[in-house]
Design a protein around this motif. Structure first.
Motif, short mmCIF file in Angstrom:
data_model
loop_
_atom_site.label_atom_id
_atom_site.label_comp_id
_atom_site.label_asym_id
_atom_site.label_seq_id
_atom_site.Cartn_x
_atom_site.Cartn_y
_atom_site.Cartn_z
N VAL A 1 81.76 36.92 7.54
CA VAL A 1 83.12 37.33 7.89
C VAL A 1 83.63 36.56 9.10
CG1 VAL A 1 84.55 39.26 8.68
CG2 VAL A 1 82.84 39.63 6.88
N LYS A 2 82.78 36.40 10.11
CA LYS A 2 83.18 35.66 11.30
C LYS A 2 83.48 34.20 10.97
CE LYS A 2 80.93 38.22 15.06
NZ LYS A 2 79.94 38.14 16.16
N LYS A 3 82.66 33.59 10.14
CA LYS A 3 82.88 32.18 9.77
C LYS A 3 84.20 32.02 9.03
CE LYS A 3 78.01 30.79 9.50
NZ LYS A 3 76.91 30.37 8.57
N PHE A 4 84.45 32.94 8.09
CA PHE A 4 85.70 32.85 7.34
C PHE A 4 86.89 33.04 8.28
CE2 PHE A 4 89.34 34.60 5.18
CZ PHE A 4 89.50 33.72 4.12
N MET A 5 86.83 34.05 9.13
CA MET A 5 87.94 34.34 10.03
C MET A 5 88.19 33.17 10.98
SD MET A 5 88.54 37.63 12.51
CE MET A 5 86.88 37.50 13.18
N ASN A 6 87.12 32.59 11.51
CA ASN A 6 87.28 31.47 12.43
C ASN A 6 87.94 30.28 11.75
OD1 ASN A 6 86.17 32.86 14.58
ND2 ASN A 6 84.09 32.09 14.23
N LEU B 1 90.02 30.47 9.18
CA LEU B 1 91.42 30.84 8.97
C LEU B 1 92.21 30.72 10.27
CD1 LEU B 1 93.46 32.02 6.89
CD2 LEU B 1 92.83 34.29 7.74
N LEU B 2 91.60 31.14 11.38
CA LEU B 2 92.29 31.07 12.67
C LEU B 2 92.47 29.63 13.16
CD1 LEU B 2 90.70 34.13 14.53
CD2 LEU B 2 92.98 33.96 13.49
N LYS B 3 91.60 28.73 12.73
CA LYS B 3 91.82 27.31 13.03
C LYS B 3 93.10 26.83 12.35
CE LYS B 3 87.10 25.58 13.80
NZ LYS B 3 86.06 24.65 13.28
N GLY B 4 93.29 27.28 11.10
CA GLY B 4 94.52 26.95 10.39
C GLY B 4 95.73 27.57 11.08
N LEU B 5 95.55 28.79 11.61
CA LEU B 5 96.65 29.46 12.32
C LEU B 5 96.99 28.70 13.60
CD1 LEU B 5 98.52 31.95 12.41
CD2 LEU B 5 96.75 33.12 13.73
N GLN B 6 95.99 28.23 14.33
CA GLN B 6 96.24 27.49 15.57
C GLN B 6 97.01 26.20 15.27
OE1 GLN B 6 95.32 28.24 19.06
NE2 GLN B 6 96.97 26.72 19.10
N TYR C 1 88.75 23.30 6.75
CA TYR C 1 88.12 24.29 7.64
C TYR C 1 87.30 25.30 6.86
CZ TYR C 1 91.39 22.45 11.15
OH TYR C 1 92.09 21.64 12.00
N PHE C 2 87.82 25.73 5.70
CA PHE C 2 87.06 26.67 4.87
C PHE C 2 85.78 26.01 4.35
CE2 PHE C 2 91.31 28.86 3.80
CZ PHE C 2 91.08 29.87 4.71
N LYS C 3 85.94 24.79 3.86
CA LYS C 3 84.79 24.08 3.30
C LYS C 3 83.72 23.85 4.37
CE LYS C 3 83.56 19.99 0.58
NZ LYS C 3 84.07 18.75 -0.07
N ASP C 4 84.15 23.45 5.57
CA ASP C 4 83.20 23.22 6.65
C ASP C 4 82.43 24.50 7.02
OD1 ASP C 4 84.06 20.62 6.76
OD2 ASP C 4 85.34 20.89 8.52
#
Length: 339
Positions: free
Chosen positions: A242-247, A249-254, A61-64
Motif C-alpha cells: 500500500v505504501k509503495k502504491f501510494m508513494n 501515486l503521490l509522485k504523479g501528484l507532485q 512510477y507505478f512500474k518502478d
C-alpha cells in the motif's frame, strides 16, 4: 434440473471471479514481467483533475514500484467505496467527508491511507445574474446535482457553517455530465460542483457570464478533499504494498502540481477526448487544494487531529450520529505520509 445446473455453474464462475478480484494483495497476481496487477478507480470520470494517476502511469512510477496499473474512471465516492470493498478494484479516490458519512451509516471493509487534497473541493456554482452571490442567497433555491454526490451529502455541514437551514435548499437530481449546460440554460440557479469544475461551467455558457463559486472549504477549512481508498485487509496485511502504491501515486501528484499543463498533455494520450486547456485550468485551480497556503506537511498527509475534527464537525452538524465512527474506522493513519 438443467436450469438448476446452469444457475449453479454461473454462481461458481461468479464466485471465482470475486475470489480473483479479491486477491489484489496476493503476490501471485502478477503479470509476465513480475509486476503486481492493480485496478485503480478515479474519483469521478476522466476529467483533468484526475491527471496525476496518468502521470504516474506514463512516467513509470507505478512500474518502478512493482505495479501494472489499470486506471478506470470511477463514478463517485460511494460507488468507488463499494467497488473497492467488493474487490473489483484495489485502490480508488473518493471524497474524505463523503467517505466518513457513508461509513457512519453503512459498514464497509475500506479505509483511507492518504489525502490528495488538504481542503475540500466541494462547492455550489452559479452564474452572474442568477441570484446566487453568497451562501445566504441559497435559501429557497433549487440546486442541480447528482443524487448522493459529495456536494449534496456534505451540504448540511456547509449549511451549518454559514448559518442557513439545509432544508431551505432543494437539490434536483440531475445527471453529472449535463450539469454545466443545465446551469447555463437557467433551468436551475446553481449546481453542485467541485471547485475545479469552473472551467467546464464557463465553457458551457455561451453568454460568457462570470462563474460564481461558493467553496465549502472557505467556511469549513478542516475538511479534507479527495483521499486514497483501499480495502481494510489490504492495508492491514500488505502495508508495504500500500505504501509503495501510494508513494508512486503521490509522485504523479507532485509532478502534476509542479506542471499542470504537462500533466494535462500526458492525460490526453490516455483520454483522447480530453480538452487540454480545460484540464490545465482545472489543475491550476487544484494546486491550492493539494497544498493550501501555510500548509507545511508532506504531500498526502492525514493526521489524527484533523480526522478527529472532521468527525466532530459531522456530528455537530448532524450529518452523522454521535459516536457512530472513530478515526481508526475511516483512516489507517500509520500508513499516511508523515513529516
Amino acid at each position: 434440473m438443467r436450469l438448476r445446473r446452469s444457475v449453479i455453474a454461473l454462481m461458481a464462475v461468479l464466485g471465482l471471479a470475486m475470489v480473483s478480484a479479491c486477491n489484489g494483495g496476493d503476490d501471485k497476481a502478477a503479470d509476465g514481467d513480475g509486476l503486481q496487477k492493480v485496478n485503480y478507480l478515479t474519483s469521478f470520470g476522466a476529467f483533468g483533475r484526475e491527471a496525476y494517476a496518468y502521470v504516474a502511469l506514463e512516467k513509470g512510477y507505478f512500474k518502478d514500484a512493482g505495479f501494472d496499473v489499470k486506471i478506470t474512471p470511477g463514478s463517485g465516492t460511494v460507488d468507488v467505496m463499494k467497488l473497492v470493498a467488493g474487490g473489483q478494484a484495489d485502490y480508488g479516490i473518493g471524497d474524505f467527508t463523503g467517505f466518513a458519512i457513508t461509513l457512519a451509516n453503512q459498514k464497509l471493509p475500506v479505509t483511507t491511507v492518504g489525502a490528495i487534497h488538504q481542503r475540500s473541493m466541494a462547492a455550489i456554482m452559479s452564474l452572474e445574474g442568477l441570484g446566487i452571490n453568497k451562501p445566504q442567497d441559497l435559501v429557497g433555491k433549487t440546486i442541480g446535482d447528482q443524487p448522493g454526490s459529495t456536494n449534496t451529502v456534505m451540504f448540511p455541514v456547509y449549511a451549518a457553517a454559514v448559518g442557513i437551514d439545509p432544508k431551505s435548499v432543494t437539490f434536483l437530481p440531475s445527471p453529472p455530465p449535463g450539469l454545466p449546460k443545465l446551469l447555463a440554460s437557467g433551468k436551475v440557479p446553481g449546481i453542485g460542483q467541485f471547485v475545479v469544475g469552473e472551467p467546464l461551467v464557463a465553457k458551457a455558457d455561451s453568454k460568457h457570464r462570470k462563474v460564481i463559486t461558493l467553496p465549502y472549504g472557505d467556511h469549513v477549512p478542516d475538511l479534507y478533499g479527495n483521499a486514497i481508498i483501499t480495502r481494510s485487509d489490504l492495508a492491514k496485511e500488505h502495508p508495504d504494498q500500500v505504501k509503495k502504491f501510494m508513494n508512486a501515486l503521490l509522485k504523479g501528484l507532485q509532478d502534476t502540481y509542479d506542471d499542470p499543463a504537462a500533466a494535462a498533455t500526458i492525460m490526453k494520450k490516455y483520454v483522447p477526448e480530453l480538452d487540454v486547456d480545460v484540464a490545465t485550468a482545472e489543475l491550476k485551480i487544484m494546486q491550492a487544494y493539494i497544498k493550501p497556503e501555510n500548509f507545511k506537511g508532506p504531500l498526502g498527509e492525514l493526521t489524527a487531529d484533523r480526522v478527529k475534527k472532521v468527525i466532530s464537525l459531522l456530528e455537530q452538524s448532524h450529518a452523522i450520529p454521535q459516536g457512530s465512527i472513530k478515526p481508526e474506522d475511516i483512516a489507517t493513519l500509520d500508513l499516511a505520509p508523515k513529516s
